[in-house]
Write an enzyme that holds these catalytic residues in place. Structure first.
Site, mmCIF file in Angstrom:
data_model
loop_
_atom_site.group_PDB
_atom_site.id
_atom_site.type_symbol
_atom_site.label_atom_id
_atom_site.label_comp_id
_atom_site.label_asym_id
_atom_site.label_seq_id
_atom_site.Cartn_x
_atom_site.Cartn_y
_atom_site.Cartn_z
ATOM 1 N NE ARG A 111 -3.452 2.144 3.000
ATOM 2 C CZ ARG A 111 -4.280 2.243 4.045
ATOM 3 N NH1 ARG A 111 -4.378 1.260 4.928
ATOM 4 N NH2 ARG A 111 -5.016 3.314 4.219
ATOM 5 C CB SER A 159 4.959 7.853 11.751
ATOM 6 O OG SER A 159 6.216 7.352 12.136
ATOM 7 C CG ASN A 162 -1.754 2.611 14.036
ATOM 8 O OD1 ASN A 162 -0.978 3.473 13.623
ATOM 9 N ND2 ASN A 162 -3.056 2.796 14.045
ATOM 10 C CE LYS A 185 10.803 10.632 18.728
ATOM 11 N NZ LYS A 185 10.075 9.344 18.766
ATOM 12 C CG ASP A 223 7.660 19.237 25.070
ATOM 13 O OD1 ASP A 223 6.865 18.565 24.375
ATOM 14 O OD2 ASP A 223 7.449 19.530 26.268
ATOM 15 C CD GLU A 258 -4.314 9.596 10.630
ATOM 16 O OE1 GLU A 258 -3.334 9.818 9.901
ATOM 17 O OE2 GLU A 258 -4.840 8.488 10.744
ATOM 18 C CB CYS A 292 -7.053 6.617 14.251
ATOM 19 S SG CYS A 292 -6.757 6.689 12.498
ATOM 20 C CB THR A 293 -10.362 4.486 10.766
ATOM 21 O OG1 THR A 293 -9.343 3.516 10.526
ATOM 22 C CG2 THR A 293 -9.953 5.812 10.193
ATOM 23 C CD GLU A 385 -8.712 6.281 19.951
ATOM 24 O OE1 GLU A 385 -7.979 7.119 20.518
ATOM 25 O OE2 GLU A 385 -8.685 6.070 18.733
ATOM 26 N NE ARG A 445 -4.755 5.761 6.926
ATOM 27 C CZ ARG A 445 -3.577 5.291 6.526
ATOM 28 N NH1 ARG A 445 -2.815 6.023 5.749
ATOM 29 N NH2 ARG A 445 -3.137 4.106 6.909
#
Ligand code: G3H
Length: 484
Positions: A111, A159, A162, A185, A223, A258, A292-293, A385, A445
Site C-alpha cells: 500500500r 508517525s 500502528n 521521528k 518538546d 491525525e 484510529c478509524t 477510545e 482511511r
C-alpha cells in the site's frame, strides 16, 4: 556504513545520508508485543544531534526546491521499487515489532509503494492558477496574479506505531514531492520498521540530508524538536493527548494532526443486518482495534438490536485470536499498559450493569474480542477510545438519539451508517460532526487519495494524497502589472 549492527541488533540514526550511532552512547530496547523479547535497539539521539539534522535538512532543501518535479519523481519511483523488492524483509520486522500479521504487514508495505507512486503522479499534475485583475470592481485588466505553490522548508513527520511504514511514508512522500526536506521521528515502537523503510530510500539514492531519521526519548527530544525554530511544518499521527500538547507547543507553523476517534456504527431499523455485522466486525476488530478509524461503538435501533448482536457474536467467536505469526486478526496489544486500559474499560462497564455477550478473557497483553450490550452513558467505554478489541453496543430508539450520541463525543473522525434508505443516510450524514461518513461500509482511511479529515478531538487539517501535498506547500502570488 550500514543501518544495523548485527551483533548488538542496534539500529542507527540516518543523518545527512550517513548511518551513525548517537553521541549519547545510549540506546532504547524494542520488545516484541507477542514474542516478549527484545528484538532490537534504536539510538537515543541528543539535542545537539537534532540541531545538526535540522541544519543539514535546510541545506539539502535549497537544491531540492530547485529540482524539477521529474527529478524528484525519479528518486521516489526508485523508493517505491525498493519497498516492493524488500517487502518480505520489511513485513517481517513490522510483524515482530508491532504484532501485525504477516499478510497485513505485507499489504502495508505494498500500500505504501502504491501511495508513493500516486503521490508522484498527483504532484506531476498539480497546477497553479492565474487570476485577472478586472474580475473585481474597479480592478484593472493590466493586473494578472500568478498563484503558485512553493515548499515550506523542513517538515517534521511524526508517525505512530500502528502503521510504522505506511503512515510514515504518507508524510515523507508528499513532503518530498512538494520540495521539502524531512525530519522523520517514528514512534519508538515502530522505529525498527521505520528504519528499514529509510534504508529503502537510501538505496534509491536520495540526495544527502533530505530525509533525516531521528530516534530517541520523548522526554529528551519530544518538546525540543516540536518547538525548534528550524521546523517549518509538523505532520503528526498519534493520540489526542499528545496531539493537543504538540499543538500548544508548536508556534505559528502549519500543523496537520491525525488523532484518535470513537467512530460509531449507526445501525438503523431498516439496515441489511448481515452486511452491517460483517462490516462492523471487520471495522472493530482488525488488528485488535488498534486503528484510529476502528468502529468503537455501535448505536443500534432497539428493534433490531437482539438480531444484530446474535450475528455479531457468531462472527466474533469465529475470529482467529493469538499470534500474528498464525495470521490472527485479534493479536496481543502493543503493550501491557494498553491491555490494562482496555481491561479497565470492560470491568467498569460490567460493574455498572453492561451485559457481557462474549470475550473478556485476557492472557498477558492479549485481550479476546469482547462484545458488551446495554452500554449506557455513565460507562467509560461509551466515550473513551480503547484502541483495543472491545465493542460497546448502545441501544437507541431513533435516528435523533443516534445523532446526539455521535455528536456528544469529544471525537469526530468517521462514522458508518447502515440503512437501505439513502435519503435517511444523507440526512443523518449531514447532521453528524465527523470528518467522513461511510454509508453501508466500515470506517477506514483508504483509498488513500480520498480526503481524510478529523474534526474536534480527532484532528486538524486534511490528509489524502492531494491534500497532503497542498498542506506541505504554501501559495505564493506574483502579480504582473502590464503596461497598456
Ligand atoms: O490509525 C489510523 C490510520 O490512519 C487508520 O488507517 O483506516 O487504513 O486502518 P486505516
Amino acid at each position: 556504513m550500514t543501518t544495523f549492527d548485527i551483533a548488538t541488533r542496534t539500529n542507527k540514526l540516518y543523518i545527512n545520508g550517513e548511518w551513525q550511532e548517537s553521541q549519547s552512547g545510549e540506546t532504547i530496547k524494542i520488545t516484541s508485543p507477542y514474542l516478549h523479547e527484545v528484538i532490537g535497539e534504536v539510538q537515543a539521539i541528543t539535542r545537539e544531534e537534532v540541531d545538526k539534522a535540522i541544519t543539514f535538512a535546510h541545506e539539502a532543501q535549497k537544491d531540492w526546491a530547485k529540482a524539477s518535479i521529474q527529478e524528484r519523481a525519479t528518486y521516489l519511483y526508485k523508493w517505491a521499487e525498493e519497498l516492493v523488492r524488500m517487502q518480505d524483509e520489511i513485513a517481517d520486522i513490522i510483524m515482530k515489532e508491532v504484532g501485525k500479521s504477516k499478510k497485513d504487514a505485507t499489504n502495508e508495505v505494498l500500500r505504501t509503494a502504491d501511495f508513493i507512486r500516486y503521490t508522484i503522479e498527483e504532484a506531476q499534475h498539480m497546477q497553479g492558477e492565474s487570476m485577472r485583475g478586472d474580475s473585481f470592481p474597479g480592478g484593472s485588466k493590466s493586473k494578472i496574479a500568478i498563484v503558485d505553490r512553493v515548499p515550506l522548508g523542513v517538515v517534521l513527520a511524526i508517525s505512530p506505531f500502528n502503521y510504522p511504514v505506511n503512515l510514515s511514508a504518507a508524510k515523507i512522500a508528499p513532503a518530498l514531492m512538494a520540495g521539502n526536506a524531512v525530519i522523520f521521528k517514528p514512534a519508538t515502537q515502530g522505529a525498527l520498521s521505520g528504519t528499514k523503510m529509510i534504508e529503502a530510500l537510501d538505496k534509491a539514492g536520495l540526495p544527502k540530508g533530505l530525509v533525516n531519521l531521528v530516534t530517541g526519548k520523548g522526554s529528551v527530544i519530544g518538546d525540543y524538536i516540536v518547538e525548534h525554530k528550524g521546523i517549518n511544518m509538523i505532520s503528526f499521527t498519534g493520540g489526542t493527548n499528545t496531539g493537543s500538547h504538540l499543538a500548544k507547543k508548536a508556534a505559528m507553523i502549519p500543523l496537520v494532526l491525525e488523532l484518535g476517534g470513537k467512530d460509531p456504527g449507526i445501525v438503523r431499523e431498516d439496515a441489511d443486518l448481515n452486511l452491517a455485522a460483517k462490516q462492523i466486525i471487520s471495522g472493530a476488530f482488525s488488528y485488535s482495534g488498534q486503528r484510529c478509524t476502528a468502529i468503537k461503538r455501535v448505536l443500534v435501533h432497539d428493534n433490531v438490536a437482539d438480531k444484530l448482536i446474535g450475528l455479531l457474536k457468531e462472527e466474533i467467536e469465529r475470529l482467529p485470536v493469538g499470534s500474528p505469526e498464525n495470521g490472527s486478526t485479534v493479536v496481543p496489544l502493543i503493550s501491557n499498559k494498553s491491555a490494562d486500559f482496555v481491561e479497565e474499560l470492560i470491568t467498569d462497564a460490567i460493574d455498572k450493569g453492561a451485559k457481557l455477550v462474549t470475550g473478556n478473557i485476557r492472557e498477558q497483553n492479549l485481550i479476546y474480542p469482547t462484545l458488551l450490550d446495554h452500554v449506557t452513558g455513565d460507562m467509560k467505554v461509551a466515550w473513551e477510545e480503547p484502541f483495543g478489541p472491545v465493542l460497546p453496543i448502545i441501544r437507541v430508539s431513533s435516528d435523533e438519539e443516534a445523532i446526539n450520541l455521535t455528536n456528544e463525543s469529544e471525537y469526530g473522525l468517521q462514522a458508518s451508517i447502515f440503512t437501505k434508505d439513502i435519503n435517511k443516510a444523507f440526512s443523518i450524514a449531514s447532521k453528524i460532526e465527523v470528518g467522513s461518513v461511510q454509508i453501508n461500509g466500515r470506517t477506514e482511511r483508504g483509498p488513500d487519495h480520498f480526503p481524510f479529515i478529523g474534526v474536534k478531538g480527532s484532528g486538524m487539517g486534511v490528509q489524502g494524497i492531494r491534500k497532503s501535498i497542498e498542506s506541505m506547500t504554501r501559495e505564493k502570488v506574483t502579480i504582473l502589472n502590464l503596461s497598456e
